[in-house]
Design a protein around this motif. Structure first.
Motif, mmCIF file in Angstrom:
data_model
loop_
_atom_site.group_PDB
_atom_site.id
_atom_site.type_symbol
_atom_site.label_atom_id
_atom_site.label_comp_id
_atom_site.label_asym_id
_atom_site.label_seq_id
_atom_site.Cartn_x
_atom_site.Cartn_y
_atom_site.Cartn_z
ATOM 1 N N GLU A 167 0.832 -1.208 0.000
ATOM 2 C CA GLU A 167 0.000 0.000 0.000
ATOM 3 C C GLU A 167 0.867 1.258 0.000
ATOM 4 O O GLU A 167 0.590 2.227 -0.721
ATOM 5 C CB GLU A 167 -0.924 0.009 1.210
ATOM 6 N N THR A 168 1.940 1.266 0.804
ATOM 7 C CA THR A 168 2.814 2.436 0.838
ATOM 8 C C THR A 168 3.540 2.621 -0.483
ATOM 9 O O THR A 168 3.721 3.755 -0.949
ATOM 10 C CB THR A 168 3.826 2.320 1.996
ATOM 11 N N PHE A 171 1.171 4.216 -2.644
ATOM 12 C CA PHE A 171 1.025 5.603 -2.181
ATOM 13 C C PHE A 171 2.168 6.462 -2.717
ATOM 14 O O PHE A 171 1.955 7.605 -3.147
ATOM 15 C CB PHE A 171 1.010 5.614 -0.652
ATOM 16 N N MET A 195 -1.349 14.562 3.524
ATOM 17 C CA MET A 195 -1.616 13.200 3.066
ATOM 18 C C MET A 195 -0.664 12.203 3.714
ATOM 19 O O MET A 195 -1.065 11.100 4.109
ATOM 20 C CB MET A 195 -1.477 13.130 1.538
ATOM 21 N N ILE A 196 0.604 12.585 3.827
ATOM 22 C CA ILE A 196 1.595 11.695 4.425
ATOM 23 C C ILE A 196 1.288 11.447 5.899
ATOM 24 O O ILE A 196 1.354 10.308 6.383
ATOM 25 C CB ILE A 196 3.008 12.292 4.249
ATOM 26 N N HIS A 199 -1.538 9.053 6.031
ATOM 27 C CA HIS A 199 -1.126 7.698 5.637
ATOM 28 C C HIS A 199 -0.398 6.987 6.779
ATOM 29 O O HIS A 199 -0.717 5.838 7.108
ATOM 30 C CB HIS A 199 -0.218 7.778 4.403
ATOM 31 N N ASN A 202 -2.663 6.267 9.890
ATOM 32 C CA ASN A 202 -3.571 5.126 9.725
ATOM 33 C C ASN A 202 -2.889 3.787 10.004
ATOM 34 O O ASN A 202 -3.565 2.761 10.106
ATOM 35 C CB ASN A 202 -4.161 5.111 8.319
ATOM 36 N N ARG A 203 -1.555 3.797 10.125
ATOM 37 C CA ARG A 203 -0.827 2.571 10.435
ATOM 38 C C ARG A 203 -0.618 2.383 11.941
ATOM 39 O O ARG A 203 -0.315 1.287 12.392
ATOM 40 C CB ARG A 203 0.556 2.619 9.763
#
Length: 210
Positions: A167-168, A171, A195-196, A199, A202-203
Motif C-alpha cells: 500500500e505504501t 502511495f 496526506m503523508i 497515511h 492510519n498505520r
C-alpha cells in the motif's frame, strides 16, 4: 588513457546524459532521436555512440544516474537509524521524498520521463525489468520497516507488514504523479504533507486497539 583525456571523456558523457534527460523530458522518449540529443549536447552522434550503444542504453544510464543515488539515500533513511521508531522513519522518508522531488530539477525531470514520457514497448520493453526490480526492492524495504513496527507493538492490529508495504509503495507512486501534475499549485507541499501524516497515522496502533 591520460588523465586529461579521461576527464574530457567523462565530461562529454555527462553532457550527453544531461542533454538526454532534458530532451526526453521535452519531447518524450519515442519522439527523441540521437540526433536531437547530439544537438542539445553540442556533440556529434559519433560521440554518443562512443559512450552508448543506442538510445535504449542511453535512456537506461540516464535513469540510473538520476534515480539510484536518490534511492540509496532514501533506503538509508528507512533502515539505518535504528534509534528512531520505524513509523517515524517512514514518515521522514515520505517527507524527504516529496521535498527532493520538488527541489531537485534533474530528479524531477527523470521522474517525469519515467512516469509520463516513456512508452515501454518495442526496444524499451526490456527496461520495464529495471522498474520492476526497483519496485520489489522498495516493497521489501518497506516490509522490513512495517514488520519492525509490528514487533514493537506500534502497528495497527490486523494490518500485515506485506500488505502495508504494498500500500505504501502504491502511495509513493501516487505522490509522484500528484507532485508532477500539481507542481505549480501553491498548496502542493501542504497537501502532500497532510496526506503523508494521514497515511502514516492510519498505520499506528490506536489506544482502543490495545
Amino acid at each position: 588513457m591520460p588523465r586529461r583525456t579521461k576527464d574530457a571523456a567523462q565530461q562529454t558523457r555527462q553532457q550527453i546524459l544531461d542533454a538526454a534527460r532534458r530532451t526526453f523530458c521535452e519531447r518524450g522518449v519515442s519522439a527523441t532521436s540521437l540526433a536531437h540529443i547530439a544537438q542539445a549536447a553540442g556533440v556529434t552522434r559519433g560521440a554518443i555512440y562512443w559512450h552508448f550503444e543506442n538510445k535504449e542504453t542511453l535512456f537506461h544510464a540516464m535513469r540510473e544516474e538520476a534515480l539510484l543515488p536518490h534511492i540509496h539515500h532514501l533506503d538509508s533513511l528507512l533502515l539505518e537509524d535504528q534509534q528512531t521508531p520505524p513509523l517515524e522513519r517512514l514518515h521522514r522518508f515520505l517527507r524527504q521524498l516529496i521535498e527532493h522531488w520538488t527541489r531537485c530539477e534533474s530528479l524531477r525531470e527523470a521522474l517525469e520521463i519515467v512516469v509520463f514520457k516513456c512508452e515501454y514497448v518495442g526496444p524499451m520493453l526490456g527496461d520495464m525489468a529495471g522498474h520492476l526490480s526497483h519496485h520489489r526492492k522498495l516493497v521489501a524495504t518497506l516490509e522490513l520497516v512495517h514488520r519492525e513496527a509490528q514487533q514493537r507493538g506500534d502497528l495497527r492490529g490486523g494490518l500485515s507488514p506485506h500488505a502495508a508495504a504494498l500500500e505504501t509503495a502504491s502511495f509513493v507512486d501516487g505522490l509522484a504523479r500528484l507532485t508532477l501534475l500539481q507542481l505549480r499549485n501553491d498548496r502542493l507541499l501542504d497537501d502532500l504533507h497532510e496526506m503523508i501524516a494521514l497515511h502514516v497515522g492510519n498505520r499506528r496502533l490506536r489506544r482502543r486497539d490495545r
